[in-house]
Design a protein around this motif. Structure first.
Motif, PDB file in Angstrom:
ATOM      1  N   ILE A   1       2.962  12.912   5.584  1.00 55.59           N
ATOM      2  CA  ILE A   1       3.366  11.511   5.632  1.00 55.59           C
ATOM      3  C   ILE A   1       2.140  10.616   5.816  1.00 55.59           C
ATOM      4  CG2 ILE A   1       3.828  11.461   8.109  1.00 55.59           C
ATOM      5  CD1 ILE A   1       6.270   9.698   7.515  1.00 55.59           C
ATOM      6  N   ARG A   2       1.096  11.137   6.417  1.00 55.70           N
ATOM      7  CA  ARG A   2      -0.130  10.367   6.648  1.00 55.70           C
ATOM      8  C   ARG A   2      -0.779   9.910   5.348  1.00 55.70           C
ATOM      9  NH1 ARG A   2      -1.892  14.649  10.977  1.00 55.70           N
ATOM     10  NH2 ARG A   2      -0.900  13.744  12.812  1.00 55.70           N
ATOM     11  N   GLU A   3      -0.516  10.634   4.269  1.00 50.72           N
ATOM     12  CA  GLU A   3      -1.120  10.294   2.974  1.00 50.72           C
ATOM     13  C   GLU A   3      -0.598   8.968   2.420  1.00 50.72           C
ATOM     14  OE1 GLU A   3      -1.588  13.531   0.123  1.00 50.72           O
ATOM     15  OE2 GLU A   3      -1.206  14.944   1.755  1.00 50.72           O
ATOM     16  N   PHE A   4       0.471   8.454   2.976  1.00 55.06           N
ATOM     17  CA  PHE A   4       1.036   7.191   2.508  1.00 55.06           C
ATOM     18  C   PHE A   4       0.471   5.980   3.220  1.00 55.06           C
ATOM     19  CE2 PHE A   4       4.867  10.110   1.914  1.00 55.06           C
ATOM     20  CZ  PHE A   4       4.528  10.409   0.610  1.00 55.06           C
ATOM     21  N   PHE A   5      -0.399   6.209   4.205  1.00 54.11           N
ATOM     22  CA  PHE A   5      -0.942   5.116   5.014  1.00 54.11           C
ATOM     23  C   PHE A   5      -2.454   5.035   4.881  1.00 54.11           C
ATOM     24  CE2 PHE A   5       2.984   6.482   7.059  1.00 54.11           C
ATOM     25  CZ  PHE A   5       3.659   5.286   7.152  1.00 54.11           C
ATOM     26  N   PRO A   6      -3.012   3.824   4.983  1.00 52.29           N
ATOM     27  CA  PRO A   6      -4.478   3.683   4.946  1.00 52.29           C
ATOM     28  C   PRO A   6      -5.102   4.236   6.228  1.00 52.29           C
ATOM     29  CG  PRO A   6      -3.451   1.558   5.368  1.00 52.29           C
ATOM     30  CD  PRO A   6      -2.336   2.538   5.123  1.00 52.29           C
ATOM     31  N   GLU A   7      -6.376   4.510   6.160  1.00 52.58           N
ATOM     32  CA  GLU A   7      -7.116   5.012   7.336  1.00 52.58           C
ATOM     33  C   GLU A   7      -7.108   3.987   8.444  1.00 52.58           C
ATOM     34  OE1 GLU A   7      -8.638   8.058   7.825  1.00 52.58           O
ATOM     35  OE2 GLU A   7      -7.609   8.579   5.995  1.00 52.58           O
TER      36      GLU A   7
ATOM     37  N   TYR B   1       0.832  -1.198   0.000  1.00 53.28           N
ATOM     38  CA  TYR B   1       0.000   0.000   0.000  1.00 53.28           C
ATOM     39  C   TYR B   1       0.873   1.257   0.000  1.00 53.28           C
ATOM     40  CZ  TYR B   1      -3.680   3.301   1.252  1.00 53.28           C
ATOM     41  OH  TYR B   1      -4.559   4.363   1.247  1.00 53.28           O
ATOM     42  N   VAL B   2       1.867   1.289   0.869  1.00 49.17           N
ATOM     43  CA  VAL B   2       2.767   2.443   0.975  1.00 49.17           C
ATOM     44  C   VAL B   2       3.512   2.649  -0.338  1.00 49.17           C
ATOM     45  CG1 VAL B   2       4.840   3.331   2.118  1.00 49.17           C
ATOM     46  CG2 VAL B   2       2.990   2.338   3.477  1.00 49.17           C
ATOM     47  N   ILE B   3       4.051   1.581  -0.903  1.00 49.01           N
ATOM     48  CA  ILE B   3       4.768   1.686  -2.175  1.00 49.01           C
ATOM     49  C   ILE B   3       3.853   2.252  -3.256  1.00 49.01           C
ATOM     50  CG2 ILE B   3       5.809   0.331  -4.046  1.00 49.01           C
ATOM     51  CD1 ILE B   3       6.875  -1.561  -1.781  1.00 49.01           C
TER      52      ILE B   3
END
Length: 74
Positions: free
Chosen positions: A68-74, A10-12
């Motif tokens: 940085i939060r945009e790289f992680f799911p909710e 997901y992050v990638i």
């Protein structure tokens, strides 16, 4: 090479999406991060054990002008 976890993939994918939206190549982002020009390509291809760590993600967020939060799911 170890199998990627769901969160790693997901992050990638999110970093790649943001990188492309910003119009940056893999090499340009790698160099902006002060890393080998092939680093981002290696991470995105998942052909090596190269992965982003939290410090990489912080630097990428700074370069791309996002949280940085945009790289992680909710």
């Amino acid at each position: 090479m170890a199998q990627l976890t769901e969160i790693e993939q997901y992050v990638i994918d999110k970093v790649k999406e943001k990188r492309i939206q910003a119009g940056l190549t893999q090499a340009v982002l790698s160099v902006a991060m002060d890393l080998n020009p092939k680093f981002v390509g290696n991470v995105e291809r998942s052909k090596t054990d190269d992965k982003y760590n939290i410090n990489h993600l912080k630097k990428i967020a700074e370069i791309l002008g996002c949280s940085i939060r945009e790289f992680f799911p909710e």
